[in-house]
Write a protein that holds these residues in place. Structure first.
Motif, PDB file in Angstrom:
ATOM      1  N   GLY A   1      43.993  32.763  26.576  1.00 30.82           N
ATOM      2  CA  GLY A   1      45.150  34.101  27.292  1.00 30.82           C
ATOM      3  C   GLY A   1      45.841  34.655  26.860  1.00 30.82           C
ATOM      4  N   THR A   2      46.420  35.448  26.774  1.00 34.38           N
ATOM      5  CA  THR A   2      47.473  36.299  26.617  1.00 34.38           C
ATOM      6  C   THR A   2      47.768  37.659  27.539  1.00 34.38           C
ATOM      7  OG1 THR A   2      48.984  37.032  24.391  1.00 34.38           O
ATOM      8  CG2 THR A   2      46.913  38.204  24.902  1.00 34.38           C
ATOM      9  N   VAL A   3      49.735  37.481  27.783  1.00 35.25           N
ATOM     10  CA  VAL A   3      50.156  38.743  28.555  1.00 35.25           C
ATOM     11  C   VAL A   3      50.279  40.282  27.124  1.00 35.25           C
ATOM     12  CG1 VAL A   3      52.118  39.520  29.447  1.00 35.25           C
ATOM     13  CG2 VAL A   3      50.597  37.638  29.953  1.00 35.25           C
ATOM     14  N   ILE A   4      49.534  41.436  27.901  1.00 27.76           N
ATOM     15  CA  ILE A   4      49.723  42.232  26.127  1.00 27.76           C
ATOM     16  C   ILE A   4      50.340  43.351  26.877  1.00 27.76           C
ATOM     17  CG2 ILE A   4      47.376  41.999  25.745  1.00 27.76           C
ATOM     18  CD1 ILE A   4      45.971  44.534  26.991  1.00 27.76           C
ATOM     19  N   GLN A   5      51.167  44.089  28.841  1.00 24.97           N
ATOM     20  CA  GLN A   5      51.939  44.205  28.799  1.00 24.97           C
ATOM     21  C   GLN A   5      52.642  43.555  30.038  1.00 24.97           C
ATOM     22  OE1 GLN A   5      49.992  47.548  30.343  1.00 24.97           O
ATOM     23  NE2 GLN A   5      51.880  48.891  30.000  1.00 24.97           N
ATOM     24  N   ASP A   6      54.206  43.588  29.563  1.00 21.06           N
ATOM     25  CA  ASP A   6      54.618  42.949  30.225  1.00 21.06           C
ATOM     26  C   ASP A   6      54.859  43.154  31.714  1.00 21.06           C
ATOM     27  OD1 ASP A   6      55.813  39.893  31.233  1.00 21.06           O
ATOM     28  OD2 ASP A   6      57.561  40.621  30.157  1.00 21.06           O
TER      29      ASP A   6
ATOM     30  N   ASN B   1      52.956  45.208  33.476  1.00 18.99           N
ATOM     31  CA  ASN B   1      52.643  45.519  34.888  1.00 18.99           C
ATOM     32  C   ASN B   1      51.823  43.846  35.288  1.00 18.99           C
ATOM     33  OD1 ASN B   1      50.812  45.730  32.830  1.00 18.99           O
ATOM     34  ND2 ASN B   1      49.912  47.796  33.739  1.00 18.99           N
ATOM     35  N   LYS B   2      52.135  43.030  34.468  1.00 21.32           N
ATOM     36  CA  LYS B   2      51.290  41.511  34.043  1.00 21.32           C
ATOM     37  C   LYS B   2      50.152  41.871  33.145  1.00 21.32           C
ATOM     38  CE  LYS B   2      55.057  39.515  35.093  1.00 21.32           C
ATOM     39  NZ  LYS B   2      55.706  38.700  34.243  1.00 21.32           N
ATOM     40  N   THR B   3      50.008  43.025  32.742  1.00 23.07           N
ATOM     41  CA  THR B   3      48.388  42.993  32.096  1.00 23.07           C
ATOM     42  C   THR B   3      47.836  42.102  31.423  1.00 23.07           C
ATOM     43  OG1 THR B   3      48.458  45.052  32.648  1.00 23.07           O
ATOM     44  CG2 THR B   3      46.467  44.294  30.830  1.00 23.07           C
ATOM     45  N   ARG B   4      46.669  41.150  31.572  1.00 15.30           N
ATOM     46  CA  ARG B   4      46.270  39.971  30.686  1.00 15.30           C
ATOM     47  C   ARG B   4      45.202  40.337  30.105  1.00 15.30           C
ATOM     48  NH1 ARG B   4      48.844  35.271  30.847  1.00 15.30           N
ATOM     49  NH2 ARG B   4      47.018  34.257  29.982  1.00 15.30           N
ATOM     50  N   PHE B   5      45.433  39.789  28.876  1.00 18.01           N
ATOM     51  CA  PHE B   5      43.948  39.935  27.952  1.00 18.01           C
ATOM     52  C   PHE B   5      43.011  38.016  27.209  1.00 18.01           C
ATOM     53  CE2 PHE B   5      41.272  39.342  23.707  1.00 18.01           C
ATOM     54  CZ  PHE B   5      39.769  40.610  24.452  1.00 18.01           C
ATOM     55  N   SER B   6      42.020  37.882  27.722  1.00 16.39           N
ATOM     56  CA  SER B   6      41.560  36.356  27.620  1.00 16.39           C
ATOM     57  C   SER B   6      40.376  36.760  26.868  1.00 16.39           C
ATOM     58  CB  SER B   6      41.519  36.217  29.066  1.00 16.39           C
ATOM     59  OG  SER B   6      40.732  36.674  30.001  1.00 16.39           O
TER      60      SER B   6
ATOM     61  N   THR C   1      34.923  38.192  27.739  1.00 15.82           N
ATOM     62  CA  THR C   1      36.556  39.153  27.530  1.00 15.82           C
ATOM     63  C   THR C   1      37.037  39.852  28.870  1.00 15.82           C
ATOM     64  OG1 THR C   1      35.771  40.799  26.582  1.00 15.82           O
ATOM     65  CG2 THR C   1      36.123  39.314  24.638  1.00 15.82           C
ATOM     66  N   ARG C   2      37.891  39.708  28.500  1.00 12.26           N
ATOM     67  CA  ARG C   2      39.053  40.332  30.013  1.00 12.26           C
ATOM     68  C   ARG C   2      39.892  41.257  29.520  1.00 12.26           C
ATOM     69  NH1 ARG C   2      37.315  35.248  33.224  1.00 12.26           N
ATOM     70  NH2 ARG C   2      34.576  35.024  34.294  1.00 12.26           N
ATOM     71  N   LEU C   3      40.054  41.924  30.247  1.00 12.58           N
ATOM     72  CA  LEU C   3      41.311  42.486  30.878  1.00 12.58           C
ATOM     73  C   LEU C   3      41.355  42.961  32.048  1.00 12.58           C
ATOM     74  CD1 LEU C   3      43.575  43.734  29.324  1.00 12.58           C
ATOM     75  CD2 LEU C   3      42.188  46.526  29.422  1.00 12.58           C
ATOM     76  N   TYR C   4      43.183  42.475  32.767  1.00 16.40           N
ATOM     77  CA  TYR C   4      42.908  42.517  33.486  1.00 16.40           C
ATOM     78  C   TYR C   4      44.397  42.702  34.267  1.00 16.40           C
ATOM     79  CZ  TYR C   4      43.298  37.014  33.176  1.00 16.40           C
ATOM     80  OH  TYR C   4      43.946  36.508  33.176  1.00 16.40           O
ATOM     81  N   ASN C   5      44.857  43.225  35.655  1.00 20.34           N
ATOM     82  CA  ASN C   5      45.834  42.804  36.456  1.00 20.34           C
ATOM     83  C   ASN C   5      45.747  42.802  37.600  1.00 20.34           C
ATOM     84  OD1 ASN C   5      46.434  45.688  36.875  1.00 20.34           O
ATOM     85  ND2 ASN C   5      47.576  46.496  35.223  1.00 20.34           N
TER      86      ASN C   5
END
Length: 869
Positions: free
Chosen positions: A512-517, A519-524, A544-548
């Motif tokens: 998992g990684t934060v791609i937009q700090d 709004n804490k958008t994460r990709f896993s 695979t997930r993209l979420y906030n």
């Protein structure tokens, strides 16, 4: 270097030299015993402190003349005018036992106690006290001290190895600046923390921001709640003088003892109808909590708390503990609300003074005419008028708020220099002297911290473990921080047994990684592998997930097994238990090759949208293992991996393609929120939850061999039924508009249960229902109602109720073409050993008895998440 060092030391000591004077001493009773946690209030500065367990106190003050008020519940207050010079002045105080005088009122048979009219006035003015202050700020000193009094002998060696002994006191101290802005904003900034020897290791205790003027405090009904008379009895024990104020001492007795009510003494200031102090106790899940709060008139405008003390005692599985929380509030700065604040207000109790209230109503009319002008001039107003005015005022204010659904907006921050204060600083600022046990607690903590630091510096193996992968992580699992915003995890392998796969093992990894700090958008990315030993087959899937916090996009695909009910009501661990030990292979599985796209979006604070699209190739599976750990002669063999259903004769199916899409809404029209450090947190059960879903199987799209349409609607909510209990309910209904072509996994399935364990949401699931017997492709309706009693059968005994035990009665109903009005009636005891729930249920069809059973679950107050999404 020597000069600079000398200057630095001088600058460090300068603040403490300037305030090196003050007042210290001992507070005792007139019988000679020390008074622990007596309150000392400095009127000129708004500063407050308390004595420690030995009756000692100490206040640092600059030179000058001060008026000090010494207070202790049950004793007469003492006011002293004291001159403070360059050093400490010792002032020892003796407080006399409070002379309580019973008012010259005769309580005749059939007449109510005078306490009731006092409480009616206090209750009617409670909302005024919360609205009359626009803003205040203060400084608060907080001390928490805990001790493990007893523990099981089996845990002794392990605990002592960690430095945990029965005589050790764990202590933490902090100082915070707090501020409140009406109607719901509270900020706390921790400016200093007493560390236990390791930098940034101590977590400070937050200030407990709760007011007994509110109807509820931490789910506990306040004696000043509008519904207090349904929960409490009140008795006037007498009155006494505290300085120029007359104080009413009122005994508060719950009509039904237990959680969510208090009992003890509340002191009400006459004419002000505000809280002077309170000394009450309550319970939470069998934990005893004592509460002592002392108020003072700030600037002679409002009574606000100057000391809060909580004594907590409990016992869990042989571990007995005590914890003491003390907060002293000082340096108040208050701003009153010019629209509401008046210096005097005469409240008339229309229930007691009927004629006077009638005269007021006739004189001023029924629409609160000139009400605020009358308040400002100190003329009489009735409780009804005051209540109506405050209700209208709040209503109008809510209309002007940008976010009326936000109940509270709190921020909690720790200053970057909070841990940098040394012992000299704490000795100068600490308002409550430490006891010998607390000093020893700090010494032990500091000593352990030094030893642990040396171990960490010398333990290269431990250092290397946190630097990278270790071979045993493959079996045990672990997490690894790759960068500031990325992490990798090996999940602990799972497995179980079922008759389709035999024994199986599931192995999962995730990155998992934060791609937009912002709004804490994460990709896993998470691959999962599953090996079935009896089938000798490896399957797996990739997620695979993209979420906030506002949306979630998930793409999943692979080859994997799945239960016919897509909500997967049977836990693999439970199925392993029932299969190997009871020879009941309840879990029914099929296999699919699939690609699944899921999207959820929060359209607003009240409405969420979700949609799901799946393209699948589905195939039937059969038993491949007959392994038995226990061979029961009464049971010949495992049942086939084909669910039994009343609506169709055969649930088997050929291999086929299916393309299915769904869309739905979740609507919570009256949802309320709390905000903490900018993060919104929903208040559970603050609104009913409405759901609306549509599902379609597409024919001849991507080779799909299904064709159906299904609609479904539901509602779920919880609400209190006065003082008697709480009701949870969930209703759901739907129908298939078109069922030209569908297979058994496309039916509507219900949350049944045939295991000894209750693992699903208690509100929305059945206890004895077969998993697939009444599944349908037609119309259906389910109703689940739970009633949580405050007092019923075993809880009618206070000694049982006080341990946290709760009783519930529930009714579950299913209507489908073949269910014959399937109904369950059940009874459960909640909170056994704090965490378990024991249920008994009986089932009926068309009113005719069918079956009974017992279930074990996790207590609803602990383990069940009544999630609406």
């Amino acid at each position: 270097m020597r000069l600079s060092t000398f200057i630095s030391v001088c600058l460090l000591w300068l603040p403490f030299v300037a305030f090196a004077g003050g007042i210290r001493g001992t507070v005792k009773s007139d019988e000679g015993s020390v008074l622990a946690f007596a309150t000392i209030f400095v009127k000129q500065t708004g500063t407050g402190t308390t004595t420690n367990e030995n009756g000692l106190y100490e206040i640092t003050l600059p030179a000058g003349s001060y008026q000090l008020v010494y207070q202790y519940l049950g004793y007469e207050s003492v006011v002293k005018q004291i001159e403070v010079g360059s050093g400490f002045t010792e002032v020892n105080i003796e407080l006399k036992t409070q002379v309580v005088v019973l008012k010259d009122v005769i309580v005749r048979a059939g007449k109510e106690d005078p306490a009731y009219t006092i409480m009616r006035k206090a209750i009617s003015k409670a909302k005024y006290h919360t609205q009359a202050i626009d803003r205040y700020s203060a400084r608060v000193y907080i001390k928490g001290a805990g001790q493990l009094k007893d523990y099981p002998w089996l845990a002794k060696k392990t605990l002592e190895k960690e430095g945990i002994t029965k005589d050790r006191v764990y202590i933490s101290e902090s100082v915070s600046d707090i501020s409140y802005t009406r109607p719901n904003t509270f900020d706390e900034k921790v400016i200093s923390i007493r560390s236990d020897g390791k930098d940034n290791n101590t977590s400070p205790n937050p200030f407990i921001f709760g007011s007994f003027y509110q109807p509820e405090v931490a789910e506990t009904v306040s004696p000043l709640s509008p519904k207090a008379f349904a929960y409490y009895r009140f008795q006037l024990m007498g009155t006494f003088k505290d300085r120029e104020f007359e104080i009413n001492r009122i005994k508060v007795t719950p009509r039904s003892r237990g959680d969510n009510v208090v009992e003890g003494i509340i002191y009400i200031v006459d004419d002000w109808w505000s809280i002077h102090s309170l000394d009450v106790k309550t319970t939470k899940m069998g934990v005893n909590i004592g509460i002592k709060m002392l108020y003072a008139p700030i600037e002679d405008k409002a009574w606000l708390p100057i000391s809060n003390k909580f004594d907590i005692q409990g016992k869990f599985f042989g571990f007995e503990f005590v914890y003491n929380y003390l907060a002293t509030i000082s340096d108040y700065q208050i701003t009153m609300n010019p629209e509401l604040y008046v210096e005097e207000m005469q409240v008339v109790d229309e229930k007691l003074d009927k004629e006077q209230a009638k005269e007021i109503e006739e004189k001023y009319g029924e629409k609160n005419q000139q009400l605020q002008e009358r308040m400002a001039s100190g003329k009489e107003i009735s409780r009804k008028e005051l209540r109506g005015m405050l209700k209208d005022y709040e209503k109008q204010e809510r209309k002007q708020q940008s976010a009326p659904e936000v109940v509270s907006n709190n921020t909690y921050k720790i200053d970057s220099l909070a841990y940098k204060k040394n012992n000299t600083y704490w000795d100068s600022i600490r308002p409550v002297p430490l006891t010998k046990a607390e000093v020893k607690g700090y010494q032990i903590a500091d000593s352990i911290a030094v030893v642990e630091k040396k171990k960490e510096e010398g333990d290269t193996l431990k250092q290397s473990k946190h630097k990278g992968f270790q071979p045993w992580d493959i079996i045990l699992g672990d997490s690894y921080k790759i960068s500031k915003h990325s992490n990798f995890r090996i999940h602990t392998p799972l497995g179980g047994f079922n008759t389709v796969e035999g024994f199986n093992i599931i192995y999962r990894l995730s990155l998992g990684t934060v791609i937009q700090d912002t709004n804490k958008t994460r990709f896993s990315v998470s691959p999962t592998l599953r090996y079935a030993f009896s089938r000798e087959k490896l399957t797996g899937l990739l997620t695979t997930r993209l979420y906030n916090k506002n949306y979630r996009l998930e793409l999943q695909g692979g080859r994997y097994v799945k239960q016919y009910n897509q909500e997967e009501p049977i836990w693999p661990l439970v199925n392993t238990f029932t299969t190997l030990l009871l020879e009941q292979n309840l879990m029914k599985l099929y296999e699919r090759d699939f690609v699944n796209l899921l999207y959820r979006q929060k359209l607003s604070n009240k409405i969420s949208f979700h949609t799901n699209w799946a393209l699948m190739k589905r195939r039937e599976l059969f038993n491949t293992s007959s392994f038995k750990l226990i061979d029961r002669k009464k049971i010949e063999d495992y049942t086939p991996n084909a669910p039994f259903n009343e609506e169709i004769d055969n649930t088997s199916f050929p291999e086929h393609e299916a393309f299915i899409g769904s869309a739905g809404l979740v609507i919570r029209p009256w949802i309320k929120y709390r905000i903490r450090n900018g993060n919104k947190q929903e208040i559970p059960f603050s609104s009913p939850v409405f759901t609306l879903d549509y599902r379609k199987g597409f024919n001849q799209v991507f080779g799909s061999d299904v064709n159906f349409d299904q609609v479904e609607a539901g509602i779920k909510h919880r609400f209190d039924v006065g003082v008697r209990g709480t009701v949870d309910f969930a209703f759901q209904g739907g129908m298939f508009l078109n069922k030209d072509k569908l297979y058994f996994m496309d039916f509507k399935h219900f949350l049944g249960n045939r295991t000894p364990f209750a693992t699903s949401d208690p509100v929305g699931s059945f206890r004895l229902l077969d998993y697939y017997q009444f599944s349908t492709s037609d119309k259906y309706f389910t109703a689940n109602v739970h009633y949580h009693f405050r007092k019923f059968l075993v809880t009618a005994f206070p000694i049982i109720r006080m341990t946290g035990i709760r009783e519930n009665v529930f009714v579950n109903y299913l209507a489908s073409p073949t269910s014959n009005n399937y109904t369950e009636i059940g009874y459960s005891i909640d909170g056994i050993l704090r965490i378990f729930r024991l249920e008994a249920a009986a089932s009926f069809q068309n009113g005719k008895y069918q079956d009974y059973g017992f279930r074990i679950g996790i207590a609803t107050s602990i383990g069940i998440n009544f999630s609406e999404d």
